[in-house]
Motif scaffolding. Structure first.
Motif, PDB file in Angstrom:
ATOM      1  N   VAL A 256      -1.429  -6.047  -0.738  1.00 37.06           N
ATOM      2  CA  VAL A 256      -2.805  -6.118  -1.240  1.00 37.06           C
ATOM      3  C   VAL A 256      -3.803  -6.019  -0.088  1.00 37.06           C
ATOM      4  CG1 VAL A 256      -4.476  -7.585  -2.441  1.00 37.06           C
ATOM      5  CG2 VAL A 256      -2.132  -7.409  -3.294  1.00 37.06           C
ATOM      6  N   LEU A 257      -3.506  -6.714   1.020  1.00 40.63           N
ATOM      7  CA  LEU A 257      -4.404  -6.649   2.171  1.00 40.63           C
ATOM      8  C   LEU A 257      -4.524  -5.228   2.711  1.00 40.63           C
ATOM      9  CD1 LEU A 257      -3.499  -9.864   4.206  1.00 40.63           C
ATOM     10  CD2 LEU A 257      -5.713  -9.311   3.196  1.00 40.63           C
ATOM     11  N   HIS A 258      -3.397  -4.544   2.843  1.00 41.28           N
ATOM     12  CA  HIS A 258      -3.442  -3.165   3.328  1.00 41.28           C
ATOM     13  C   HIS A 258      -4.262  -2.280   2.393  1.00 41.28           C
ATOM     14  CE1 HIS A 258       0.352  -3.405   6.067  1.00 41.28           C
ATOM     15  NE2 HIS A 258      -0.705  -3.931   6.615  1.00 41.28           N
ATOM     16  N   TRP A 259      -4.108  -2.500   1.102  1.00 45.75           N
ATOM     17  CA  TRP A 259      -4.851  -1.699   0.116  1.00 45.75           C
ATOM     18  C   TRP A 259      -6.355  -1.943   0.249  1.00 45.75           C
ATOM     19  CZ3 TRP A 259      -6.904  -3.449  -4.929  1.00 45.75           C
ATOM     20  CH2 TRP A 259      -7.345  -2.374  -5.710  1.00 45.75           C
ATOM     21  N   LEU A 260      -6.763  -3.214   0.369  1.00 46.74           N
ATOM     22  CA  LEU A 260      -8.186  -3.529   0.500  1.00 46.74           C
ATOM     23  C   LEU A 260      -8.752  -3.042   1.828  1.00 46.74           C
ATOM     24  CD1 LEU A 260      -8.265  -7.159  -0.984  1.00 46.74           C
ATOM     25  CD2 LEU A 260      -8.879  -5.016  -2.119  1.00 46.74           C
ATOM     26  N   THR A 264     -11.877  -0.275   2.461  1.00 49.46           N
ATOM     27  CA  THR A 264     -13.127  -0.610   3.143  1.00 49.46           C
ATOM     28  C   THR A 264     -13.265   0.024   4.522  1.00 49.46           C
ATOM     29  OG1 THR A 264     -12.099  -2.639   3.978  1.00 49.46           O
ATOM     30  CG2 THR A 264     -13.361  -2.797   1.929  1.00 49.46           C
ATOM     31  N   GLY A 265     -12.159   0.194   5.238  1.00 52.51           N
ATOM     32  CA  GLY A 265     -12.252   0.694   6.600  1.00 52.51           C
ATOM     33  C   GLY A 265     -11.342   1.852   6.927  1.00 52.51           C
ATOM     34  N   GLY A 266     -10.536   2.269   5.969  1.00 56.62           N
ATOM     35  CA  GLY A 266      -9.638   3.386   6.203  1.00 56.62           C
ATOM     36  C   GLY A 266      -8.488   3.043   7.134  1.00 56.62           C
ATOM     37  N   VAL A 267      -7.940   4.073   7.741  1.00 58.32           N
ATOM     38  CA  VAL A 267      -6.764   3.909   8.599  1.00 58.32           C
ATOM     39  C   VAL A 267      -7.068   3.027   9.800  1.00 58.32           C
ATOM     40  CG1 VAL A 267      -5.099   5.139  10.047  1.00 58.32           C
ATOM     41  CG2 VAL A 267      -5.812   6.118   7.869  1.00 58.32           C
ATOM     42  N   ALA A 348     -10.248   1.128  15.889  1.00 56.53           N
ATOM     43  CA  ALA A 348      -9.172   0.179  15.570  1.00 56.53           C
ATOM     44  C   ALA A 348      -9.312  -1.080  16.405  1.00 56.53           C
ATOM     45  CB  ALA A 348      -7.811   0.829  15.804  1.00 56.53           C
ATOM     46  N   ALA A 349      -9.657  -0.938  17.692  1.00 54.46           N
ATOM     47  CA  ALA A 349      -9.872  -2.109  18.550  1.00 54.46           C
ATOM     48  C   ALA A 349     -11.065  -2.924  18.069  1.00 54.46           C
ATOM     49  CB  ALA A 349     -10.082  -1.661  19.991  1.00 54.46           C
ATOM     50  N   ASP A 350     -12.122  -2.254  17.595  1.00 56.30           N
ATOM     51  CA  ASP A 350     -13.295  -2.967  17.079  1.00 56.30           C
ATOM     52  C   ASP A 350     -12.933  -3.795  15.849  1.00 56.30           C
ATOM     53  OD1 ASP A 350     -14.809  -1.804  19.080  1.00 56.30           O
ATOM     54  OD2 ASP A 350     -15.455  -0.131  17.814  1.00 56.30           O
ATOM     55  N   TYR A 351     -12.170  -3.196  14.937  1.00 60.36           N
ATOM     56  CA  TYR A 351     -11.744  -3.943  13.752  1.00 60.36           C
ATOM     57  C   TYR A 351     -10.890  -5.147  14.145  1.00 60.36           C
ATOM     58  CZ  TYR A 351     -13.411  -0.749  10.117  1.00 60.36           C
ATOM     59  OH  TYR A 351     -14.193  -0.022   9.258  1.00 60.36           O
ATOM     60  N   ALA A 352      -9.934  -4.923  15.034  1.00 59.48           N
ATOM     61  CA  ALA A 352      -9.051  -6.025  15.435  1.00 59.48           C
ATOM     62  C   ALA A 352      -9.849  -7.156  16.076  1.00 59.48           C
ATOM     63  CB  ALA A 352      -7.979  -5.514  16.393  1.00 59.48           C
ATOM     64  N   LEU A 403     -12.073 -13.478  -5.067  1.00 53.22           N
ATOM     65  CA  LEU A 403     -13.407 -14.080  -5.031  1.00 53.22           C
ATOM     66  C   LEU A 403     -14.266 -13.518  -3.896  1.00 53.22           C
ATOM     67  CD1 LEU A 403     -12.521 -17.830  -5.722  1.00 53.22           C
ATOM     68  CD2 LEU A 403     -13.599 -16.213  -7.301  1.00 53.22           C
ATOM     69  N   LEU A 404     -13.657 -13.236  -2.747  1.00 51.38           N
ATOM     70  CA  LEU A 404     -14.432 -12.843  -1.573  1.00 51.38           C
ATOM     71  C   LEU A 404     -14.677 -11.339  -1.484  1.00 51.38           C
ATOM     72  CD1 LEU A 404     -12.823 -15.136   1.155  1.00 51.38           C
ATOM     73  CD2 LEU A 404     -15.052 -15.414   0.058  1.00 51.38           C
ATOM     74  N   PHE A 405     -13.813 -10.535  -2.075  1.00 46.36           N
ATOM     75  CA  PHE A 405     -13.938  -9.083  -1.897  1.00 46.36           C
ATOM     76  C   PHE A 405     -15.276  -8.548  -2.403  1.00 46.36           C
ATOM     77  CE2 PHE A 405     -13.087  -4.602  -2.976  1.00 46.36           C
ATOM     78  CZ  PHE A 405     -12.716  -4.157  -1.713  1.00 46.36           C
ATOM     79  N   PRO A 406     -15.813  -9.010  -3.546  1.00 43.52           N
ATOM     80  CA  PRO A 406     -17.137  -8.501  -3.960  1.00 43.52           C
ATOM     81  C   PRO A 406     -18.249  -8.834  -2.975  1.00 43.52           C
ATOM     82  CG  PRO A 406     -15.990  -9.540  -5.802  1.00 43.52           C
ATOM     83  CD  PRO A 406     -15.220  -9.878  -4.578  1.00 43.52           C
ATOM     84  N   TRP A 407     -18.059  -9.850  -2.105  1.00 45.91           N
ATOM     85  CA  TRP A 407     -19.068 -10.264  -1.130  1.00 45.91           C
ATOM     86  C   TRP A 407     -18.701  -9.796   0.281  1.00 45.91           C
ATOM     87  CZ3 TRP A 407     -23.224 -12.498  -3.402  1.00 45.91           C
ATOM     88  CH2 TRP A 407     -23.015 -13.009  -4.681  1.00 45.91           C
ATOM     89  N   ARG A 408     -17.903  -8.733   0.368  1.00 45.50           N
ATOM     90  CA  ARG A 408     -17.361  -8.307   1.662  1.00 45.50           C
ATOM     91  C   ARG A 408     -18.436  -7.887   2.658  1.00 45.50           C
ATOM     92  NH1 ARG A 408     -16.351  -4.837  -2.356  1.00 45.50           N
ATOM     93  NH2 ARG A 408     -17.037  -2.660  -2.209  1.00 45.50           N
TER      94      ARG A 408
END
Length: 446
Positions: A256-260, A264-267, A348-352, A403-408
């Motif tokens: 589920v986390l990978h899907w979300l 939102t941010g792609g690869v 990718a480094a920025d996301y991490a 609950l949190l995904f709509p407020w991402r």
């Protein structure tokens, strides 16, 4: 003195540390082999091969969780019997569990080879990748029987007072896996079949070394002909159900986390989270090493009528889990962004770097929750243990993600993971705060 007696009579703290050291060594060996496998396949065979390996992970998690449920649940019962001096009864549980693990592994192999195409479709393996996945999958199926037996042998030998030698068998298997990976992939260039062959060779090595340890005459367990009733075996599995939930739920939540993240941010977001996932895997293995020792020593001491000593091991486990959790939290919070810059480049480094501060509290809380769940397992309270496992690893993470995904845009939905751990800890402490509940946990149920 018998080999099982140090768990009952030796000084408590040195005994606890000896068991934890052996458990940590074994579990880290398993984890490092899996991580190195993935890195080697990705480096020498490319992205398609790495995808082929990862697409099979949900199935391996399900199978491993099923065997783990039997191994931990039945070994806890055997630990009670050994603590009470009933070696024949413990050997009966052990023998039945080994037989069931062997039957399970052989059944999986036969069904997998017969219905392999359907399984690959069920796992959503793309059609272009199936020619690459299928031979790898078929070879790995040949290792299911020795792996299932090895897992059961490992947990029972730990209960029987051989944690260090049993862990060394896992380390030896991990080394075989790594060396054969290097030889087959980097030197000879044999492809995914080489990676699968290395894994099967490691599983056979572990199984044979553990069998040698069993028959070396140093343990109090023996394989004896005969079967236990199916009802008793199912009851034993129920006592290890929390571990099954932990394994399977982790795979569901990761999917589920990978899907979300991909939405939102792609690869780049998925790649950035990969480093965090490896760190979380290491954290869970360290916490599980402590938790497993707690349920092993708890079960034996309750079986021997020593509840005060059993509680002492629980408290040692909570103290060590809190200490290593604080250390890992500090390292992650302060050093995570720098590690991301060294490991990745670009977005990718920025996301991490953005993910590390959010995930950091998980490192502080996971160990405490796993130790408290293991305490319930060792006390033969599978419902409580399963409740905690289900809460922290599946239900609460998915609820908070929803609950949190709509407020991402305002708050990271990855906060679902630390919030789930925090609420689970409150639930566990509430159980322990109930004095009547504590009294029900301590007596051994015959």
């Amino acid at each position: 003195m018998s080999r099982a007696q140090p768990a009952l009579d030796a000084p408590a703290l040195p005994t606890f540390l000896r068991y934890v050291g052996a458990s940590t060594l074994g579990l880290l060996a398993l984890t490092s082999a899996a991580v190195v496998d993935g890195l080697m396949v990705g480096k020498w065979l490319g992205a398609d091969a790495l995808a082929a390996v990862n697409l099979l992970i949900p199935l391996w998690i399900l199978l491993f969780g099923s065997v783990l449920m039997l191994a931990i649940g039945a070994s806890v019962v055997a630990g009670h019997y050994l603590g009470a001096g009933r070696r024949d009864a413990a050997s009966g549980v052990f023998s039945a569990s080994v037989c069931l693990a062997l039957v399970f592994g052989l059944t999986v192999t036969v069904l997998g080879l017969t219905f392999g195409d359907g399984l690959l479709r069920w796992l959503a393996v793309p059609e272009p990748l199936q020619p690459l996945v299928k031979p790898y999958f078929q070879l790995l199926l040949l290792g299911q029987a020795p792996q299932s037996v090895a897992v059961v042998l490992y947990y029972f030998l730990r209960v029987a007072g051989e944690p260090q030698r049993a862990s060394r068998a896992l380390v030896l298997g991990a080394l075989v896996n790594i060396l054969l990976d290097v030889l087959g992939l980097a030197v000879l260039g044999w492809g995914l079949r080489a990676a699968a062959g290395a894994t099967v060779a490691a599983q056979l090595t572990q199984c044979l070394v553990l069998l040698h340890l069993l028959y070396s005459g140093r343990t109090s367990l023996r394989l004896r002909p005969g079967w236990l009733s199916w009802r008793r075996l199912i009851a034993f599995c129920g006592n290890g159900f929390s571990e099954f939930l932990n394994e399977v739920s982790a795979g569901v939540v990761l999917f589920v986390l990978h899907w979300l993240l991909a939405l939102t941010g792609g690869v780049a977001a998925v790649s950035g989270f990969a480093l965090i996932h490896y760190a979380l895997l290491l954290n869970v293995m360290l916490a599980c090493a402590v938790a497993e020792v707690v349920h092993v020593l708890t079960s034996q001491n309750l079986g021997a009528g020593q509840p005060v000593r059993a509680r002492r091991f629980r408290d040692y486990g909570l103290g060590l889990a809190a200490t290593q959790g604080l250390l890992l939290w500090t390292l992650v919070f302060l050093g995570g962004p720098a590690l991301s810059d060294w490991f990745f480049e670009g977005s990718a480094a920025d996301y991490a770097a953005r993910f590390w501060p959010v995930i950091a509290p998980v490192f502080l809380l996971t160990g405490l929750n796993l130790v408290l769940s293991a305490w319930c397992t060792g006390c033969r309270q599978p419902r409580r243990s399963a409740l905690l496992a289900l809460a922290r690893s599946l239900v609460l993470p998915l609820v908070f993600l929803a609950l949190l995904f709509p407020w991402r845009d305002q708050v990271s939905f990855l906060w679902a993971l630390p919030l789930a751990e925090l609420l689970t800890l409150g639930l566990a402490l509430g159980m322990l705060a109930d004095k009547a509940s504590i009294r029900r946990l301590l007596p051994l149920r015959q």
